[in-house]
Each structure stands twice: as C-alpha cells, then as structure tokens.
Write a protein that holds these residues in place. Structure first.
Motif, PDB file in Angstrom:
ATOM      1  N   TRP A  27       0.844  -1.209   0.000  1.00 47.54           N
ATOM      2  CA  TRP A  27       0.000   0.000   0.000  1.00 47.54           C
ATOM      3  C   TRP A  27       0.872   1.249   0.000  1.00 47.54           C
ATOM      4  N   VAL A  28       1.885   1.203   0.881  1.00 49.06           N
ATOM      5  CA  VAL A  28       2.745   2.373   1.032  1.00 49.06           C
ATOM      6  C   VAL A  28       3.532   2.618  -0.256  1.00 49.06           C
ATOM      7  N   ALA A  29       4.015   1.527  -0.847  1.00 45.31           N
ATOM      8  CA  ALA A  29       4.816   1.662  -2.070  1.00 45.31           C
ATOM      9  C   ALA A  29       3.985   2.213  -3.232  1.00 45.31           C
ATOM     10  N   LEU A  30       2.706   1.945  -3.237  1.00 45.11           N
ATOM     11  CA  LEU A  30       1.877   2.313  -4.395  1.00 45.11           C
ATOM     12  C   LEU A  30       1.263   3.706  -4.276  1.00 45.11           C
ATOM     13  N   GLN A  31       1.321   4.306  -3.085  1.00 46.20           N
ATOM     14  CA  GLN A  31       0.522   5.525  -2.910  1.00 46.20           C
ATOM     15  C   GLN A  31       1.020   6.743  -3.704  1.00 46.20           C
ATOM     16  N   ASP A  32       2.248   6.679  -4.199  1.00 46.35           N
ATOM     17  CA  ASP A  32       2.731   7.788  -5.030  1.00 46.35           C
ATOM     18  C   ASP A  32       2.180   7.750  -6.443  1.00 46.35           C
ATOM     19  N   ASP A  33       2.052   6.541  -6.975  1.00 49.42           N
ATOM     20  CA  ASP A  33       1.694   6.412  -8.385  1.00 49.42           C
ATOM     21  C   ASP A  33       0.211   6.228  -8.629  1.00 49.42           C
ATOM     22  N   TYR A  34      -0.551   6.040  -7.556  1.00 52.60           N
ATOM     23  CA  TYR A  34      -1.979   5.787  -7.706  1.00 52.60           C
ATOM     24  C   TYR A  34      -2.764   6.724  -6.802  1.00 52.60           C
ATOM     25  N   GLU A  35      -4.026   6.922  -7.162  1.00 52.66           N
ATOM     26  CA  GLU A  35      -4.929   7.568  -6.224  1.00 52.66           C
ATOM     27  C   GLU A  35      -5.392   6.461  -5.281  1.00 52.66           C
ATOM     28  N   ALA A  36      -4.907   6.489  -4.054  1.00 59.28           N
ATOM     29  CA  ALA A  36      -5.096   5.345  -3.166  1.00 59.28           C
ATOM     30  C   ALA A  36      -6.187   5.582  -2.134  1.00 59.28           C
ATOM     31  N   LEU A  37      -6.960   4.531  -1.907  1.00 66.50           N
ATOM     32  CA  LEU A  37      -7.994   4.542  -0.866  1.00 66.50           C
ATOM     33  C   LEU A  37      -7.775   3.319   0.011  1.00 66.50           C
ATOM     34  N   TYR A  38      -7.556   3.542   1.312  1.00 67.01           N
ATOM     35  CA  TYR A  38      -7.309   2.435   2.221  1.00 67.01           C
ATOM     36  C   TYR A  38      -8.306   2.491   3.372  1.00 67.01           C
ATOM     37  N   CYS A  39      -9.062   1.409   3.534  1.00 70.42           N
ATOM     38  CA  CYS A  39     -10.084   1.454   4.579  1.00 70.42           C
ATOM     39  C   CYS A  39      -9.898   0.364   5.622  1.00 70.42           C
ATOM     40  N   PRO A 129     -17.687 -12.013   0.735  1.00 72.93           N
ATOM     41  CA  PRO A 129     -16.922 -11.663  -0.478  1.00 72.93           C
ATOM     42  C   PRO A 129     -17.676 -10.714  -1.414  1.00 72.93           C
ATOM     43  N   VAL A 130     -18.996 -10.705  -1.305  1.00 75.03           N
ATOM     44  CA  VAL A 130     -19.784  -9.788  -2.140  1.00 75.03           C
ATOM     45  C   VAL A 130     -19.602  -8.350  -1.639  1.00 75.03           C
ATOM     46  N   LEU A 131     -19.568  -8.197  -0.327  1.00 75.21           N
ATOM     47  CA  LEU A 131     -19.292  -6.867   0.241  1.00 75.21           C
ATOM     48  C   LEU A 131     -17.878  -6.426  -0.139  1.00 75.21           C
ATOM     49  N   MET A 132     -16.953  -7.371  -0.129  1.00 73.88           N
ATOM     50  CA  MET A 132     -15.583  -7.041  -0.527  1.00 73.88           C
ATOM     51  C   MET A 132     -15.538  -6.588  -1.998  1.00 73.88           C
ATOM     52  N   ALA A 133     -16.292  -7.261  -2.842  1.00 72.72           N
ATOM     53  CA  ALA A 133     -16.353  -6.850  -4.254  1.00 72.72           C
ATOM     54  C   ALA A 133     -16.917  -5.436  -4.364  1.00 72.72           C
ATOM     55  N   ALA A 134     -17.927  -5.140  -3.538  1.00 75.44           N
ATOM     56  CA  ALA A 134     -18.516  -3.794  -3.555  1.00 75.44           C
ATOM     57  C   ALA A 134     -17.490  -2.757  -3.110  1.00 75.44           C
ATOM     58  N   ASP A 135     -16.689  -3.084  -2.078  1.00 77.31           N
ATOM     59  CA  ASP A 135     -15.644  -2.154  -1.608  1.00 77.31           C
ATOM     60  C   ASP A 135     -14.775  -1.703  -2.785  1.00 77.31           C
ATOM     61  N   ILE A 136     -14.508  -2.631  -3.667  1.00 79.98           N
ATOM     62  CA  ILE A 136     -13.574  -2.382  -4.769  1.00 79.98           C
ATOM     63  C   ILE A 136     -14.290  -1.687  -5.932  1.00 79.98           C
ATOM     64  N   LEU A 137     -15.443  -2.241  -6.325  1.00 79.39           N
ATOM     65  CA  LEU A 137     -16.119  -1.723  -7.523  1.00 79.39           C
ATOM     66  C   LEU A 137     -16.714  -0.337  -7.296  1.00 79.39           C
ATOM     67  N   VAL A 138     -17.045   0.000  -6.058  1.00 79.13           N
ATOM     68  CA  VAL A 138     -17.676   1.301  -5.789  1.00 79.13           C
ATOM     69  C   VAL A 138     -16.685   2.471  -5.979  1.00 79.13           C
ATOM     70  N   TYR A 139     -15.404   2.137  -6.168  1.00 79.78           N
ATOM     71  CA  TYR A 139     -14.422   3.186  -6.481  1.00 79.78           C
ATOM     72  C   TYR A 139     -13.878   3.075  -7.896  1.00 79.78           C
ATOM     73  N   ASP A 140     -14.410   2.189  -8.704  1.00 77.55           N
ATOM     74  CA  ASP A 140     -13.819   1.944 -10.026  1.00 77.55           C
ATOM     75  C   ASP A 140     -12.326   1.655  -9.892  1.00 77.55           C
ATOM     76  N   ALA A 141     -11.953   0.933  -8.833  1.00 76.40           N
ATOM     77  CA  ALA A 141     -10.525   0.687  -8.585  1.00 76.40           C
ATOM     78  C   ALA A 141      -9.935  -0.190  -9.687  1.00 76.40           C
ATOM     79  N   ALA A 142      -8.718   0.166 -10.136  1.00 73.39           N
ATOM     80  CA  ALA A 142      -8.051  -0.605 -11.184  1.00 73.39           C
ATOM     81  C   ALA A 142      -7.163  -1.693 -10.577  1.00 73.39           C
ATOM     82  N   LEU A 143      -6.697  -1.451  -9.357  1.00 76.70           N
ATOM     83  CA  LEU A 143      -5.710  -2.347  -8.758  1.00 76.70           C
ATOM     84  C   LEU A 143      -6.032  -2.544  -7.271  1.00 76.70           C
TER      85      LEU A 143
END
Ligand code: TYM
Length: 335
Positions: A27-39, A129-143
């Motif tokens: 997470w820490v390594a990626l936060q420069d190159d991506y718009e990061a959301l960590y919950c 796992p469906v809630l987990m999928a929602a966590d991801i898809l609700v931000y249009d997350a690529a990674l």
C-alpha cells in the motif's frame, strides 16, 4: 492517476507481520503512483460478532497501524468502511448478481463455516466476499494490493464486474487487477511453515503481532520450527526448506537486505545464528513502529479527524459510482 483500494479487518487489536508484509508495505509503495484509498473494513469484522467496545478500539488501532506503517493521509484517503454507506448499497446490487453456488465455492467461507457449523455460520459470513467486491467496484478501482489468500475473492470481484458490463452495458464497472507481490504474499506461520501466518493456527504461537511486546516476538522467532534436514544449510527454497525460506523472507523484508546475501551469511553456521539475528532485526523493526502507532493512538480526536477527511474524499468518488450503477440497474433517480 489510476485508482487503488484495499482494506483490512479490525478483528484483533494488532495486525500481524503477514498483514504488514503481504499488504501494508505494498500500500505504502503504491501511494505515489496511484490515487489510493485504504479502509478499515469494520463491517467485515462484524462477521465474527465482536464485542462493540472492542470493535471501536480495534478499528482505531488498525487505522493507527496503517499510519505507523507509512500510509500518508495527505496522499491517500484513509477511512472506515461503515462511514461510506455506498459500500453496502452496491453490495446489495452485487448480491443479486452472485450465484448461490458461486458464493458457496469460496474457500475461506468453506473453511470458516466448516469450523462453525450450519447454525453458527451467518448469512453475513456467506455474503462477505460480495461486500468485498462492492468495496472495490464502488471506487472503479483498477488495482487491489492484497496477499495471496485474497486471490479467489479478487477473481469473484472480476467476474462480477464483467457480468455487470455484459448485463447492464460496457462501463458499468471497472474490472480490477489483483496486485500480489509473490515474495511476500504468503508469510508462513512460524510454528507451521506449511500454513500461512494466522492466529487460527496452533493458538497463535507462530504469529508475530505488530503491537505485542517485542520480547515476545523475539521469543517466537527463536522458537520457530525449522527444517529437519541438513541443519547447517541455509538457502532459499520454498519446497525443500519451507521454514528457513520463510525466515529469510521475513529477514529480508524487515531489513531491506537481499535474501541471497542473508542466506550466504548464515549458510554452514547453523540455524541458531540466523534466528538470533532475525529476532534482533524484528525487535529493531517493531520498536519504532510501535512508537509511531502509540503516538497516533494517544490522540484519538486527531485520528478521528484523519478518518473523517478520508471518508469525505471516499464518498465523493463512491457517490458517483453508486449513482451510475443504480441508474444502469433501472432504479429511479431520487428527485
Ligand atoms: P485480512 O484482514 O484477513 O488481511 C489483510 C491483508 O493481509 C493479507 N494477509 C497476508 N499476507 C501475507 N501473508 C499472510 N500470512 C497474510 N495474512 C493476511 C491479506 O491478504 C490482506 O491483503 N477480505 C479481506 C479484507 C477486505 C479487502 C476488501 C481487501 C475487505 N474488503 C477490499 C482488499 C479490498 C481480509 O479479510 O483481509
């Protein structure tokens, strides 16, 4: 910048070294190159039915450990899942697109429900796992940076995104990629190198907790189960030397040194030297980490403010995606 999202459950008062090396360092390594959301996925933690006061404490403690590990709230949105109601709203849409059989095949569900029995297993654990999928898809997350044990959940998330696009039109969901860094994606249990580090093994004796007394962590390292063969040979080979390879992985990760260089230093000298020095290295890593975490924990008002700011930023994104998905599904817009 492409977007990333990830989260951890506040099921304990401390994260463990597997969470840290498999996920947090990525997470820490990626936060420069991506718009990061960590919950902090507090809703997911409800599946183990925690004591309410303990959940409140663990949620803040988890956020403090994200910060101590280097998540920078100036660059990344750090927030609590339940503060963004769009997660559960989108989870309902996805529930209605997930096959019962498909959800039944999730291995984490199968393992956990086998332990708890039919009556002890909740619907929440099943739809987790469906809630987990929602966590991801609700931000249009690529990674999505996660450890190896989340791979199957990520596959389900991708299948759901593709299904949405096929049924409701291209662009309904972004299909995310898992970001799993093989070197550290599966930190093994110190007492059982065949299993991942997790508190459910052997009463948790093979786990290094980030917030535990560093002396206890040092003891756990020194008591690590190693490989029975050639007790002086130290080299990296996950099949032939699972215990030693795990220790080398941890050694390398906490010191930043190369695995082979460490192996060369201890090869032929016996496992004891490796363990003693690794124990010192783990203590040297834990002490400043704990100091930082305690600083964040000592000011809960400031910590809550960071989480509030993060939730506001997250909601700006999630609100738009929710609206798009509700519309695609044929739900009437609110006037
Ligand atoms: P959780 O809370 O069990 O674990 C948090 C993260 O730590 C990783 N991990 C490990 N990595 C390496 N070695 C280990 N021994 C080890 N143990 C755990 C996990 O792979 C994870 O990345 N369902 C998720 C939480 C979640 C989530 C999400 C993750 C909910 N929504 C959306 C990503 C995106 C879970 O229970 O992780």
């Amino acid at each position: 910048r492409p977007r990333i999202l990830s989260g951890m459950q506040p099921t304990d008062s401390s994260l463990h070294l597997g969470n840290y090396l498999g996920a947090l360092t990525q997470w820490v390594a990626l936060q420069d190159d991506y718009e990061a959301l960590y919950c902090v996925v507090d809703l997911h933690a409800l599946t183990v039915n925690p004591d309410p006061e303990a959940l409140r404490r663990r949620t803040r403690a988890t956020a403090a450990q994200y910060l101590a590990g280097g998540v920078d709230p100036a660059r990344s949105a750090l927030f609590v899942q339940s503060h963004v109601p769009e997660h559960t709203e989108v989870a309902w849409l996805l529930s209605c697109q997930t096959g019962f059989g498909e959800a039944s095949r999730m291995t984490q569900f199968k393992d956990k429900s086998a332990k708890q029995g039919t009556e002890g297993t909740t619907v929440g654990l099943f739809t987790y796992p469906v809630l987990m999928a929602a966590d991801i898809l609700v931000y249009d997350a690529a990674l999505v940076p996660v450890g190896e044990d989340q791979r199957q959940h990520l596959e389900l998330t991708r299948d759901l995104a593709e299904r949405l696009n096929a049924r409701f039109g291209a662009g309904t969901a972004v299909v995310p990629e898992a970001h799993i860094v093989s070197a550290t994606a599966k930190i093994q249990d110190l007492q059982n190198p065949a299993a991942k580090m997790s508190k459910s093994n052997a009463g948790g004796k093979g786990v290094i907790w980030l917030l535990e007394d560093p002396k206890k962590a040092a003891k756990a390292v020194k008591a690590a189960v190693t490989d029975a063969d050639e007790s002086y040979a130290v080299y990296f080979d996950r099949e032939k030397k699972p215990g030693i390879s795990n220790l080398l992985t941890i050694f390398s990760a906490v010191t930043g040194r190369d695995v082979d260089a460490i192996a060369a230093e201890y090869d032929g000298r016996g496992y004891g030297y490796l363990k003693v020095d690794l124990a010192d290295a783990v203590v040297a890593f834990l002490e400043p980490f704990q100091e930082r975490a305690n600083t964040y924990l000592s000011d809960p008002a400031q910590l809550d403010k960071v989480l509030d700011d993060g939730a506001s930023r997250a909601r700006e994104i999630a609100g738009g995606v929710r609206e798009r998905m509700f519309d695609r599904f044929g739900l009437l817009p609110r006037g």
